[in-house]
Design an enzyme around this catalytic site. Structure first.
Site, PDB file in Angstrom:
ATOM      1  N   LYS A 209       0.841  -1.194   0.000  1.00 57.62           N
ATOM      2  CA  LYS A 209       0.000   0.000   0.000  1.00 57.62           C
ATOM      3  C   LYS A 209       0.883   1.254   0.000  1.00 57.62           C
ATOM      4  CE  LYS A 209      -3.443   2.257   2.874  1.00 57.62           C
ATOM      5  NZ  LYS A 209      -4.297   2.180   4.041  1.00 57.62           N
ATOM      6  N   GLU A 215      10.528  -4.813   4.242  1.00 59.98           N
ATOM      7  CA  GLU A 215      10.547  -6.226   3.861  1.00 59.98           C
ATOM      8  C   GLU A 215      10.194  -6.396   2.388  1.00 59.98           C
ATOM      9  OE1 GLU A 215       9.077  -4.923   6.471  1.00 59.98           O
ATOM     10  OE2 GLU A 215       9.236  -6.217   8.233  1.00 59.98           O
ATOM     11  N   GLY A 269      -4.750  -1.742   5.199  1.00 54.32           N
ATOM     12  CA  GLY A 269      -3.970  -2.877   4.687  1.00 54.32           C
ATOM     13  C   GLY A 269      -4.603  -4.215   5.030  1.00 54.32           C
ATOM     14  N   ARG A 270      -5.042  -4.356   6.277  1.00 53.03           N
ATOM     15  CA  ARG A 270      -5.578  -5.658   6.707  1.00 53.03           C
ATOM     16  C   ARG A 270      -7.001  -5.905   6.213  1.00 53.03           C
ATOM     17  NH1 ARG A 270      -4.406  -2.259  10.644  1.00 53.03           N
ATOM     18  NH2 ARG A 270      -6.003  -1.406  12.024  1.00 53.03           N
ATOM     19  N   GLU A 355      -4.381  -6.422  15.077  1.00 55.85           N
ATOM     20  CA  GLU A 355      -3.860  -5.122  14.646  1.00 55.85           C
ATOM     21  C   GLU A 355      -4.963  -4.067  14.765  1.00 55.85           C
ATOM     22  OE1 GLU A 355      -0.419  -4.485  11.611  1.00 55.85           O
ATOM     23  OE2 GLU A 355      -2.245  -4.172  10.464  1.00 55.85           O
ATOM     24  N   HIS A 386      -5.511 -33.156  18.139  1.00 55.40           N
ATOM     25  CA  HIS A 386      -4.359 -33.987  18.485  1.00 55.40           C
ATOM     26  C   HIS A 386      -3.173 -33.119  18.878  1.00 55.40           C
ATOM     27  CE1 HIS A 386      -6.262 -37.716  17.167  1.00 55.40           C
ATOM     28  NE2 HIS A 386      -6.900 -36.914  16.325  1.00 55.40           N
ATOM     29  N   LYS A 513       9.793  -0.768  14.142  1.00 51.87           N
ATOM     30  CA  LYS A 513      10.345  -0.516  12.798  1.00 51.87           C
ATOM     31  C   LYS A 513      11.440   0.546  12.876  1.00 51.87           C
ATOM     32  CE  LYS A 513       6.093  -1.085  10.056  1.00 51.87           C
ATOM     33  NZ  LYS A 513       5.173  -0.405   9.159  1.00 51.87           N
TER      34      LYS A 513
HETATM   35  O1  F6P Z   1       3.390  -2.769   9.726  1.00 53.46           O
HETATM   36  C1  F6P Z   1       2.028  -2.985   9.647  1.00 53.46           C
HETATM   37  C2  F6P Z   1       1.492  -2.712   8.287  1.00 53.46           C
HETATM   38  O2  F6P Z   1       1.378  -1.349   8.085  1.00 53.46           O
HETATM   39  C3  F6P Z   1       0.152  -3.407   8.062  1.00 53.46           C
HETATM   40  O3  F6P Z   1      -0.914  -2.692   8.549  1.00 53.46           O
HETATM   41  C4  F6P Z   1       0.145  -3.589   6.584  1.00 53.46           C
HETATM   42  O4  F6P Z   1      -0.802  -4.521   6.189  1.00 53.46           O
HETATM   43  C5  F6P Z   1       1.576  -4.024   6.358  1.00 53.46           C
HETATM   44  O5  F6P Z   1       2.325  -3.243   7.269  1.00 53.46           O
HETATM   45  C6  F6P Z   1       2.097  -3.853   4.966  1.00 53.46           C
HETATM   46  O6  F6P Z   1       2.067  -2.520   4.556  1.00 53.46           O
HETATM   47  P1  F6P Z   1       2.228  -2.117   3.043  1.00 53.46           P
HETATM   48  O7  F6P Z   1       1.126  -2.714   2.273  1.00 53.46           O
HETATM   49  O8  F6P Z   1       2.189  -0.618   3.034  1.00 53.46           O
HETATM   50  O9  F6P Z   1       3.557  -2.643   2.555  1.00 53.46           O
END
Ligand code: F6P
Length: 522
Positions: A209, A215, A269-270, A355, A386, A513
């Site tokens: 987003k 990452e 995002g979520r 979150e 199990h 972060k």
């Molecule tokens: O660090 C949390 C977060 O902001 C989430 O809310 C989001 O889904 C994820 O990182 C990834 O963010 P992006 O889509 O901006 O890479």
């Protein structure tokens, strides 16, 4: 239209619930069933192909009514209207919350800052459709003119968990494209995934987003370097697409404008798998079924919006969970899908729920004096039986459970399905009924183990009275999956409203972060 800012503990309903808790905390569900032979029917709801049996909970009619009143008193109706209408209820980020608009198939306009967002939504859906159709048909090809065989989704959090869970859940409906997901900044994740792939036939979908996430950018660059070992920079335009709100950053990364699928800041995002973030879902099962997934969610939206709270599935689930979280001090709740296809659902819901509602400051900016966000966890039945169900049955903790099962299996093997569902019902019954000392006694006698009775009696006794909800769905389809996800989204929303917190920001992820960046500078 803003959200009310009411401390839930100051309501009449909360006081009544506290009183009821003190009076009835020891109430036994078996007694509740005896007192009301119609309890199962009275405490069941049906929404299309979904039946929720919430009779196995520790409440009587008065408590249930007070839970529903709590939702009313804390302004839930106004909150639902505000959310669907596009009011900026994500106040701390000054944003609307409109994942529901992404699946709203009606012609009604939805305005954000005076603009009808339905226009950009339908334009993007068309783009998703054309792109998926062409990739699946092998018309849109990689840089050496070969059809794509593999799709690699690179993203993290909401840009990974949603598409990954849905692609896995809908595997039965999947076409020939093999989908892979890279999220962790652990290099072994990306290298392990790439090692068997052919750059000529691999399509990369970079999903972020913000397009600033460490990452995702690191993994995308590694994927790009791997690709460029064989291909030229100009070839990136054939094999890389991106989904983002940050068009400039995507272009700077080298992705052609025509290959950018837009996102908007009114989708969290979520909650974004309904947008182009779900591109990999559409590639995996085709646009028609992706659209059915959206339609299913929309049906749940309509139910949530238009149904009185005491018959409203998300509201009932939310308030039941509040009963245990805030009055019984339950620490966690467990989600148990009885289908292997929903293996990733608990992990996906962890982001949605934790979150969103992992907040300790209320909407007035003050520290809350009560528990908020539930901790959710789980795994598929029967595997869970199990593994950890021992603790749910006989441990010291109260862990409310959601059982999610399907009337029909997808491959249609009756023998397997009967066994699966027998376990599904057996578990919920074991949890609420338990097993008395007298029953254990009788059982050991019948097994000719009189000598062991004294030694084993307490160990083999089950307290019972453990709450659970049973959600029975006709069949796992794109539509029912959409409905199921929307059900839990709305449950999460209701809880945030009642707890008087903001569910749509996530400042709590920032500090770690920032500190990681400092370590990188060392
Ligand atoms: O660090 C949390 C977060 O902001 C989430 O809310 C989001 O889904 C994820 O990182 C990834 O963010 P992006 O889509 O901006 O890479």
């Amino acid at each position: 239209m803003t959200l009310k800012k009411i401390n839930p503990t100051s309501t009449n309903a909360w006081s009544l619930l506290q009183k009821k808790f003190n009076q009835t905390k020891q109430v036994n569900m078996c007694d509740l069933f005896k007192q009301n032979p119609n309890r199962k029917a009275d405490y069941s709801l049906k929404v299309d192909d979904f039946t929720l049996d919430f009779s196995k909970n520790r409440f009587d009619d008065e408590t249930f009514k007070a839970l529903i009143d709590l939702a009313t008193e804390t302004g839930l109706q106004q909150a639902i209207e505000a959310q669907f209408a596009g009011a900026k209820i994500n106040e701390t980020e000054n944003r609307a919350v409109l994942h529901t608009a992404l699946r709203d198939i009606s012609k009604e306009p939805i305005l954000v800052d005076g603009k009808n967002i339905k226009t950009v939504i339908s334009k993007t859906l068309k783009k998703i459709k054309t792109f998926s159709d062409e990739v699946i048909a092998g018309k849109l090809k990689g840089y050496t003119n070969k059809a794509f065989t593999d799709v690699v989704n690179i993203g993290i959090g909401g840009s990974d968990l949603g598409p990954k869970m849905a692609v896995e859940a809908l595997k039965f409906y999947q076409n020939h494209l093999k989908c892979h997901f890279i999220s962790n900044v652990d290099g072994d994740h990306v290298y392990e995934t790439l090692k068997n792939l052919n750059p000529e036939t691999t399509l990369f979908v970079i999903v972020s987003k913000t397009f600033t996430t460490q990452e995702t950018l690191t993994n995308a660059l590694t994927a790009q370097k791997w690709f460029l070992k064989q291909a030229q920079v100009a070839d990136i335009a054939h094999n890389f697409v991106a989904v983002s709100t940050n068009l400039e950053a995507v272009k700077a990364f080298g992705i052609a404008s025509k290959n950018i699928f837009p996102m908007w800041d009114w989708v969290g995002g979520r909650y974004s798998l309904w947008s182009a973030v779900g591109l990999t879902i559409s590639l995996s099962v085709g646009f028609k079924q992706f659209n059915e997934f959206l339609e299913g969610a929309h049906q749940m939206d309509l139910h949530f919006k238009n149904t009185p709270f005491n018959k409203n599935m998300p509201v009932v689930l939310a308030m039941t969970s509040i009963w245990y979280n805030n009055f019984f001090n339950a620490e966690t709740e467990v989600i148990l899908p009885y289908t292997q296809y929903l293996d990733l659902l608990p992990m996906y819901l962890q982001q949605t729920v934790m979150e969103s509602n992992g907040k300790s400051v209320d909407r007035n900016g003050a520290r809350v004096s009560y528990q908020t966000g539930t901790i959710v966890w789980g795994s598929t039945g029967t595997n869970a039986q199990h593994a950890f169900m021992q603790l749910v049955h006989q441990g010291t903790k109260l862990i409310p459970a959601d059982f999610i099962g399907f009337s029909k299996s997808l491959h249609g093997d009756d023998d397997h399905h009967r066994k699966l569902m027998a376990n599904f019902y057996g578990q919920t019954e074991a949890l609420y009924r338990g097993k008395t000392a007298a029953e254990v006694n009788r059982e050991l006698k019948l097994a000719n183990q009189q000598a062991s009775i004294e030694r084993l009696l307490t160990f083999k006794t089950f307290e019972g009275n453990k709450p659970s909800n049973t959600l029975l769905i006709e069949k796992l389809t794109p539509k029912s999956l959409g409905k199921l996800i929307a059900l839990y989204e709305h449950k999460t929303f209701v809880q945030g409203i009642v707890w008087n917190i903001f569910s749509f920001d996530q400042f709590g992820v920032e500090l770690g972060k920032e500190l990681a960046k400092n370590y990188l500078k060392k």
